[in-house]
Design an enzyme around this catalytic site. Sequence first.
Site, PDB file in Angstrom:
ATOM      1  N   GLY A   1       0.824  -1.197   0.000  1.00 17.28           N
ATOM      2  CA  GLY A   1       0.000   0.000   0.000  1.00 17.28           C
ATOM      3  C   GLY A   1       0.861   1.251   0.000  1.00 17.28           C
ATOM      4  CB  CYS A   2       0.129   4.683  -1.155  1.00 17.61           C
ATOM      5  SG  CYS A   2      -1.537   4.851  -0.470  1.00 17.61           S
ATOM      6  CE1 TYR A   3      -1.657   8.125   3.696  1.00 17.66           C
ATOM      7  CE2 TYR A   3      -3.423   6.538   3.429  1.00 17.66           C
ATOM      8  CZ  TYR A   3      -2.983   7.850   3.458  1.00 17.66           C
ATOM      9  OH  TYR A   3      -3.877   8.873   3.249  1.00 17.66           O
TER      10      TYR A   3
ATOM     11  CB  ALA B   1       5.284   6.817   2.750  1.00 18.20           C
TER      12      ALA B   1
END
Lengths: 350, 350, 350, 350
Positions: free
Chosen positions: B152-154, B157
């Site tokens: 996932g994107c979160y 990061a």
Amino acid sequence: MTSKPIRAIVVGGTGYTGAELVRLILGHPSLELVSIVGNKTAGQSLASVLPSLRGIVDGTVQPFEPDAIAERADVAFCALPHAASAEAVSALRQRGQTVFDLSADFRLDDLAVYEAWYGKHPVPELLSEAVYGLVELHREELEGADLIAVPGCYPTASTLALAPLVNNGLIRPEGIVVDAKSGVSGAGRGLSAATHFPETAEGVRAYKAGAHRHGPEIEQELSRLAGAPIQIAFVPHLIPMTRGILATCYAQPSGSKVTAAACLEAARALYAGSPSVQVLEEGAHPDTLWVRGSNRVHVGYAQDRSSGTLIAMSAIDNLVKGASGQAIQCLNVRFGLPEGAGLEAPAQWP
Amino acid sequence: MTSKPIRAIVVGGTGYTGAELVRLILGHPSLELVSIVGNKTAGQSLASVLPSLRGIVDGTVQPFEPDAIAERADVAFCALPHAASAEAVSALRQRGQTVFDLSADFRLDDLAVYEAWYGKHPVPELLSEAVYGLVELHREELEGADLIAVPGCYPTASTLALAPLVNNGLIRPEGIVVDAKSGVSGAGRGLSAATHFPETAEGVRAYKAGAHRHGPEIEQELSRLAGAPIQIAFVPHLIPMTRGILATCYAQPSGSKVTAAACLEAARALYAGSPSVQVLEEGAHPDTLWVRGSNRVHVGYAQDRSSGTLIAMSAIDNLVKGASGQAIQCLNVRFGLPEGAGLEAPAQWP
Amino acid sequence: MTSKPIRAIVVGGTGYTGAELVRLILGHPSLELVSIVGNKTAGQSLASVLPSLRGIVDGTVQPFEPDAIAERADVAFCALPHAASAEAVSALRQRGQTVFDLSADFRLDDLAVYEAWYGKHPVPELLSEAVYGLVELHREELEGADLIAVPGCYPTASTLALAPLVNNGLIRPEGIVVDAKSGVSGAGRGLSAATHFPETAEGVRAYKAGAHRHGPEIEQELSRLAGAPIQIAFVPHLIPMTRGILATCYAQPSGSKVTAAACLEAARALYAGSPSVQVLEEGAHPDTLWVRGSNRVHVGYAQDRSSGTLIAMSAIDNLVKGASGQAIQCLNVRFGLPEGAGLEAPAQWP
Amino acid sequence: MTSKPIRAIVVGGTGYTGAELVRLILGHPSLELVSIVGNKTAGQSLASVLPSLRGIVDGTVQPFEPDAIAERADVAFCALPHAASAEAVSALRQRGQTVFDLSADFRLDDLAVYEAWYGKHPVPELLSEAVYGLVELHREELEGADLIAVPGCYPTASTLALAPLVNNGLIRPEGIVVDAKSGVSGAGRGLSAATHFPETAEGVRAYKAGAHRHGPEIEQELSRLAGAPIQIAFVPHLIPMTRGILATCYAQPSGSKVTAAACLEAARALYAGSPSVQVLEEGAHPDTLWVRGSNRVHVGYAQDRSSGTLIAMSAIDNLVKGASGQAIQCLNVRFGLPEGAGLEAPAQWP
């Protein structure tokens, strides 16, 4: 209004907070705008410096002349950079004028803390006279005050979110985190690469992470409420929008029974008589969109499902409740007017 | 290229991550775009569904037909909603195809955790086959993988910011906070009030505070690195910009000698061979602006002056390193290509 | 590539068009980036001046030294302000280097027109040597050129929308209006109140209405096509977005049978062999969103239902087709490479 | 105020213009907000539908019940979609209520024109009763009116810019072009791909070029002023901002002595007694930023240096002077109040 209006002057009136003060004074039932002072633009027509005032306020920007100000006005709002503001405030206080100072110069009780973050203080002797104008927490002190230090934008949002928790011992004093997001107007009208549209519009970044001047101001208030020193982590971020601050605060519950519902209850109790603060229902998320242009604070509470960390959130308009609106709110309390006078308007949405 | 290109198909190719996959495949030296599959828009011309492809990719959107896909393509990228994706992946795996799945369906090892957050899993038997595609931390496992769960994107990061700290025991496992800020494209092409321009452009708000599905994914990775369960607080925010995620992570140092410099050193060591990760110098703040459109991650570290809390920050483009670029990066490792093949481009700045 | 790459240097490489040139050169199959020159930032590391290049291009910004440039590079791109650019171009041309100049210095054939709008020309003797690099209309002249004047962003968008109409006599030469809307990056990296985020983000305004320097450049090209002088009305506007120009052009049809369909037909014929130009179908509206980051031009035509006025619209990315991409396109034609080499990528959408 | 307040109701009060009406009514010295009517959200608490009203207006959204409305209120503002609005207006007029209708239903005098653009009119018999509420041009007719058709946002901006020129014969009636740029709030609260943040924020495009419903409304007013039919070209554009319309209008001077100065003079004369209109000095460009949130119109004039085309520009807030503020302005005139009552506030800048 049958009573005589309070004559007000805005010193530093052509920046963002100054223009917002002018807007609010013009709409206030008990205030009369006497003049707008700005040294850099003195002599220029108001319509050219602030085209939004065309056809509304005539005349020119005035130079800073303390004698003239003291004679013509009952109160002064100072919206100048720090240090410059202290000088102006001092000149006005010497002439007996009630001053609402929007700079950082009189917010910190402890001179050493001030000087660690801002450099030498021009008039340290005035510090003891100043009252910190976070109205919801200092209402009574404001009643007799003649030098009011209007709080910073980040401290307003952060402290109001955390105050009910600290006040009621719901959270542990260690490990508090304040992650704040601000619109670009908080940086003022001065130009910089960090506020140049193409380098701001599609980026988000922290700045002065862990080293921003508003950190000690938040700590001062939380420590006062806790009755013991509190040290927090504070990181502000620049968000590609013009107005608004969202403070997302994290803290560990002081006991296993502390929940978001307990936070909400504490907040509702603390802010029961405060027209500017709205405590949202459980599950709701404060949004700067819904307070934009108003003097409102929306606060909300949640608890992390996994770690149990408490999450306190608040949304304000940095130029209104975070600056100019709060200054007016202070004035209302100082002069015995209804706290929300001239500040009733809802957000200008969308 | 003298060798035969790898034929790739994009399933769910007309959403944001799908379009971004198409863009990256077209620019990749070893990939050939075979077709774009999308059930809702099947039969429509690509130029009408994605006008950016006019004059570049001809033809129409294809329906999902697993036999045809398996015959015509060597690899498939699935950019479908969860559950729907698992079904498609299952059909393709049955035909022996290597699949890069951008949904959440194969990211969580623990079926119970998956089902607590996403509901019933359509093909739980495939979970054990999947490799979690956070390349920097799973490079070796990816080499032989045929079902890659693109993170996932979160989690991308957040995990990359925190990994060096957890990995080196620099922080205490309790009290970790991840405050993430995402551009609106993360919410996809589906319409909602929360992504309607006038209600998004000038507001910032948290959503699903403490209850977002990416929380357990971050915890899975951090726990794996720590060798013990870690529970974090995770709050995502929607920011008025299109692309980018900034994760600001907070943690308490494990000892008094742990500083930002130690964090930087650990990060530089961990990411030494990783072309996508750039560790900024001390005092620098990662900014999504500088990675926009690229597969880069910028990470930076600071320490709060007052509380000593460590601050780990990372910036990515949510659609590239947070989704489609990372899928390509996984493919590169899987097929023995240079890890950065087709991903060399710097950000499109400004 | 088996043939030797063309060695390229970017002079003025740390502004927006410079950075975009660097991005495009890095992705071009036949170009090699030799160095980045910038006087103000000479000696600073590229990673600090353009953080997007971290880990991609090492080294420092170089000073402008024409002998060194001529020795190390085959071609130079000049992305400097006008007048300064002419000086640099002159120094490079004296050393025999092929130069692609992105300033206004060599775009206007008529010295008097140049000097009326820009002031004294430093090297008027070079004007006759320059070829105007609007590739779609000057392809053949570019083949042997050594001094290419890359067109302005507004003239590119406006001329390409109107050229098929003027070329085919579909419109009357009087009363042509060009209303152009530009993203803020067109104003460059220099700071000004008009590009300060809070004073730009929620406002739209014309600037230099009827008196912008790109007016005569558009007129030059339209007059050349018409074979007679054409005078237009030209008003540029600043739009709160970073990239993109939309030109909406208005003209009266030359006869009662001229319709939007006739315009489309003329445009399709004129741009048949032009990979950068896409003529949309009737009823479609070009949108800068769909060309952002690409070298594409989307053109469309409509006719006002009431007045019969023809409406020609075109959308470009001002930094790509409006500047750096077009410079590369010129180079491709100049060196006999495929016109679209290195420029194939679709827009980075959204 | 010593006199009894005028009791007002807002029908369709939870859209953007409805919410803005509520804000303006709350701040108006002679108005009392009786209730907010909205069929879709009837029964829901106002605080949940419009969180900006939390703590300001209690209660729930009311259903549309004409008898109750007529009994409880003196005036109604209808902010409903066309056709639906006509039905509601008819029901209220039958009960004798004064209605300010913000839809298009009563703006066009000519039923045939209405039906060509909007479809069948539900109550054509009411058309003759309606007064077009562009206050600056219809002040006297408004005095006795009971059905006021509040003008469209584009017609307000465009007509006010062009009226002085048409009125004084300064321009030729053929070849007039209106190129209008609108913030996204003009599209209302309904969701669409064209208003989805990621597909709006970084793009600009025309829509309904030459075929927008506000074209005939502008023509109606200009024709009335000219005393002869005028046909214009009208193209609206969607701009990535929330509020504001900028109309840039182009026309050919009727004689060689007509200059921008003559336009300014005509505008100053026409708007001498109009508190909402500010005529800027020569060379100034109206900017929506400076009128945002206010009922002000800024108009400016220029002349193209090359072609001599006249350029008339005006900036308004589409939700205030382009809708709700203008409705209040109509009410002020209708009831003999000062025209600017409740509308004095300057723009909320920035």
